[in-house]
Design a protein around this motif. Structure first.
Motif, PDB file in Angstrom:
ATOM      1  N   ASN A 181      11.746 -77.463 -87.344  1.00  0.00           N
ATOM      2  CA  ASN A 181      12.011 -76.447 -86.336  1.00  0.00           C
ATOM      3  C   ASN A 181      10.852 -75.466 -86.179  1.00  0.00           C
ATOM      4  O   ASN A 181      10.603 -74.970 -85.082  1.00  0.00           O
ATOM      5  CB  ASN A 181      13.305 -75.719 -86.682  1.00  0.00           C
ATOM      6  N   ARG A 269      19.267 -85.833 -75.373  1.00  0.00           N
ATOM      7  CA  ARG A 269      17.926 -85.317 -75.664  1.00  0.00           C
ATOM      8  C   ARG A 269      16.880 -85.977 -74.769  1.00  0.00           C
ATOM      9  O   ARG A 269      15.969 -85.312 -74.253  1.00  0.00           O
ATOM     10  CB  ARG A 269      17.593 -85.559 -77.124  1.00  0.00           C
ATOM     11  N   ASN A 295      10.451 -75.422 -74.456  1.00  0.00           N
ATOM     12  CA  ASN A 295      10.598 -76.323 -75.606  1.00  0.00           C
ATOM     13  C   ASN A 295      10.492 -75.552 -76.918  1.00  0.00           C
ATOM     14  O   ASN A 295      11.141 -75.898 -77.908  1.00  0.00           O
ATOM     15  CB  ASN A 295       9.541 -77.428 -75.558  1.00  0.00           C
ATOM     16  N   ILE A 298      13.763 -74.267 -78.462  1.00  0.00           N
ATOM     17  CA  ILE A 298      14.521 -75.159 -79.342  1.00  0.00           C
ATOM     18  C   ILE A 298      14.055 -74.976 -80.784  1.00  0.00           C
ATOM     19  O   ILE A 298      14.858 -74.928 -81.721  1.00  0.00           O
ATOM     20  CB  ILE A 298      14.365 -76.628 -78.898  1.00  0.00           C
ATOM     21  N   GLY A 302      16.076 -73.580 -83.929  1.00  0.00           N
ATOM     22  CA  GLY A 302      16.123 -74.421 -85.114  1.00  0.00           C
ATOM     23  C   GLY A 302      15.772 -73.670 -86.381  1.00  0.00           C
ATOM     24  O   GLY A 302      16.353 -73.907 -87.442  1.00  0.00           O
ATOM     25  N   TRP A 329      25.018 -79.077 -79.629  1.00  0.00           N
ATOM     26  CA  TRP A 329      24.059 -79.592 -78.647  1.00  0.00           C
ATOM     27  C   TRP A 329      24.700 -79.616 -77.254  1.00  0.00           C
ATOM     28  O   TRP A 329      24.108 -79.169 -76.267  1.00  0.00           O
ATOM     29  CB  TRP A 329      23.626 -81.007 -79.036  1.00  0.00           C
ATOM     30  N   LEU A 349      18.539 -72.893 -74.745  1.00  0.00           N
ATOM     31  CA  LEU A 349      17.786 -73.842 -75.564  1.00  0.00           C
ATOM     32  C   LEU A 349      17.668 -73.361 -77.015  1.00  0.00           C
ATOM     33  O   LEU A 349      17.555 -74.174 -77.933  1.00  0.00           O
ATOM     34  CB  LEU A 349      16.406 -74.078 -74.957  1.00  0.00           C
ATOM     35  N   VAL A 352      20.671 -74.769 -78.478  1.00  0.00           N
ATOM     36  CA  VAL A 352      20.458 -76.197 -78.748  1.00  0.00           C
ATOM     37  C   VAL A 352      19.713 -76.392 -80.070  1.00  0.00           C
ATOM     38  O   VAL A 352      20.072 -77.236 -80.899  1.00  0.00           O
ATOM     39  CB  VAL A 352      19.686 -76.854 -77.588  1.00  0.00           C
ATOM     40  N   GLY A 353      18.662 -75.603 -80.279  1.00  0.00           N
ATOM     41  CA  GLY A 353      17.890 -75.711 -81.511  1.00  0.00           C
ATOM     42  C   GLY A 353      18.703 -75.348 -82.738  1.00  0.00           C
ATOM     43  O   GLY A 353      18.592 -75.989 -83.789  1.00  0.00           O
ATOM     44  N   ASN A 356      20.852 -78.194 -83.550  1.00  0.00           N
ATOM     45  CA  ASN A 356      20.082 -79.320 -84.062  1.00  0.00           C
ATOM     46  C   ASN A 356      19.873 -79.220 -85.576  1.00  0.00           C
ATOM     47  O   ASN A 356      19.870 -80.229 -86.293  1.00  0.00           O
ATOM     48  CB  ASN A 356      18.735 -79.387 -83.354  1.00  0.00           C
TER      49      ASN A 356
END
Length: 572
Positions: A181, A269, A295, A298, A302, A329, A349, A352-353, A356
């Motif tokens: 991450n 993904r 990006n 994410i 994470g 997710w 996002l 989302v991270g 993840n």
């Protein structure tokens, strides 16, 4: 031997709870955090984690560069083509390479694949600078990316041979997720910055620099010693190995829950790879550099998620954490579908991270724990095939979904479907948690014996399955001076009196071992050991003792040093 009889397993458990082997439990968070620090102090684990992080920084960097490059050169179609070209070959190649890894060694495979990727991305950056056709650049980076999928499963199969305790293994795996991450945050930021200041070709070359650092890191990694080969069965062929791994993977979370959820999550993904570019550049009218920082969101999520996972994820809840991560997710993608601005998209996002982090680490711990280390490498190879197939399918279908429904509706549909699937598999994965094999209590006790302490977790767990437990009453003889020796003993509970030529020596207590001299030197017993009150013991037979101790340099030296110290006090 008089008085020798098998004990119920609770004898070992009682000692682990009360005696010096067990210690006091201070909670999952302390165990994972402490294990992580101990893991990073081991040079090979440190090299592996650093190589993983730098490899991913390069991967995320060239992915952002290629998304901008492909969209500029050929629009969503070329972006989708890149997604398919970078995943389909990897899906076919990874199970074969993972089977070969069992033969050539994980360190060798990582060194070869990472160096090859460095060369290919460097070449692609050079061609892009020279204005070669876009398909040549896409092909080279796609070829490099197809080799990337071997790193994580190889890492997952190496870690149990490098870690020493279950907590250390779990912490090292969570640390790998944190490295992933962090790379997911810094790689896109770096690429986005280069895109803003220069162009995609330069971003590719910078990403190749990260891969070069990864190559140098794993180059110093040693394969586990010969003990690994001694504990693994003979292979029957690359294709049979791959098929065996796939069948084993299908057994997790029946019916085929690990396969279904992994495919669904990576399908989303892969679709997000394309849909996010369209959302950022067309729907939200953001600049090219937005691909990088979106990006990076994410990765930021994470990092937060990995910090939380290090405190919340344990062997008791791996299945539930995996399902929760998959559902998270879907929720993040649902939030993204309605994002009115770049800031809201960034926040979605981040979610989302965060999800993840909870989905990733449990998956890579579950497979070795459920399937055993003999099958895990092949199952992890099959898992990467599923991941690559999901990414390829999502990338391929995404342009059609965007044309058919529009980008927002497409995100809404795939996010909702992912949540529904995760909920459907919640019960099977909760059942996995209830039935999860725990480390045998004997592992903790054997770990306290200096002779066995340096052995890898895989070897310790196998050794714990082979030990025998014994109970001796007060005054019973365990070993007698001058008799042949066939076992090494560890005191679980009670005390034992020692005498040499009729003269008393210091008593032995919980955690003390004896009997190594006869096994190492091939001589009769040099002392008599007698129970002083009720005495509980574990025994390791000669074959297992010599197999495991002799194949580990540190354990072998510790055993020899113990024998030398005892012989120096009482020479034969």
């Amino acid at each position: 031997m008089r008085g020798r009889r098998t004990l119920p397993t609770f004898a070992g458990r009682a000692m682990v709870r009360r005696g010096r082997a067990g210690g006091r439990r201070t909670g999952k968070a302390t165990a994972v955090s402490g294990g992580g620090l101990a893991a990073l102090r081991r040079p090979d684990i440190r090299r592996l984690e650093l190589g993983w992080g730098m490899s991913l920084a390069g991967t995320f960097g060239y992915t952002v560069a290629m998304l901008a490059y492909a969209y500029a050169e050929g629009g969503p179609t070329l972006v989708a083509l890149y997604g398919v070209a970078s995943t389909v070959p990897g899906a076919l190649l990874t199970p074969v390479l993972m089977s070969l890894t069992d033969r050539v060694g994980g360190a060798t495979m990582l060194t070869a694949t990472t160096a090859t990727r460095t060369l290919l991305v460097t070449l692609a950056g050079g061609l892009a600078l020279a204005h070669f056709p876009a398909y040549a650049v896409v092909g080279l980076v796609a070829a490099a990316h197809s080799l990337s999928a071997t790193f994580r499963p190889t890492q997952a199969t190496l870690l149990p041979w490098l870690a020493r305790t279950p907590a250390e293994l779990t912490a090292a795996t969570v640390t790998a997720t944190m490295a992933e991450n962090l790379a997911a945050l810094l790689g896109p930021i770096l690429a986005g910055t280069v895109l803003a200041l220069a162009d995609a070709a330069t971003a590719l070359l910078v990403s190749a620099g990260c891969l070069l650092l990864a190559s140098l890191s794993v180059r110093g990694l040693d394969d586990p010693p010969a003990e690994r080969a001694a504990h693994q069965p003979r292979r029957q062929g690359v294709l049979r190995d791959a098929a065996a791994g796939a069948l084993a993977l299908m057994r997790i979370g029946r019916p085929a829950g690990m396969v279904v959820l992994a495919f669904a999550q990576t399908f989303v993904r892969g679709a997000l790879l394309v849909l996010l570019v369209v959302l950022a550049l067309d729907t939200l009218s953001l600049g090219d550099d937005s691909i990088g920082w979106l990006n990076a969101a994410i990765g930021l999520g994470g990092l937060v998620g990995a910090a939380a996972a290090s405190r919340l994820v344990g062997l008791h809840n791996l299945g539930r954490c995996f399902v929760a991560g998959v559902a998270g997710w879907g929720v993040g993608v649902l939030a993204l579908s309605g994002a009115p601005t770049g800031v809201v998209a960034f926040a979605a996002l981040v979610l989302v991270g965060l999800a993840n982090a909870f989905q990733d680490a449990p998956a890579f711990i579950l497979m070795p724990r459920l399937l055993g280390h003999e099958v895990a490498g092949r199952a992890l190879g099959a898992f990467e095939l599923v991941v690559m197939a999901g990414m390829a399918s999502g990338s391929l279908v995404a342009p059609a979904l965007a044309d058919l429904w529009g980008v927002r509706t497409a995100l809404l549909v795939i996010g909702s479907a992912l949540v529904v699937l995760a909920v459907a598999y919640a019960a099977p994965f909760a059942s996995i948690d209830r039935e999860m094999p725990q480390a045998a209590p004997e592992v903790a006790l054997l770990r306290e014996v200096p002779v066995f302490a340096p052995l890898p977790l895989v070897v310790m767990e196998q050794l714990a399955l082979e030990v025998e437990q014994h109970l001796h009453g007060d005054g019973e003889t365990v070993v007698r001076e001058g008799e042949p020796g066939e076992c090494f003993y560890v005191v679980v509970e009670g005390r034992a009196a020692v005498s040499v030529a009729g003269e008393s020596r210091p008593d032995l207590g919980p955690g003390d071992g004896f009997g190594e001299i006869a096994l190492l030197r091939g001589v009769p017993r040099t002392a008599t050991v007698t129970a002083r009150g009720p005495l509980r013991l574990l025994s390791v037979r000669r074959e297992q003792f010599l197999r495991d101790v002799s194949r580990n340099a540190v354990s072998s030296e510790e055993a020899e040093a113990l024998a030398r110290r005892r012989l120096a006090k009482d020479p034969p």
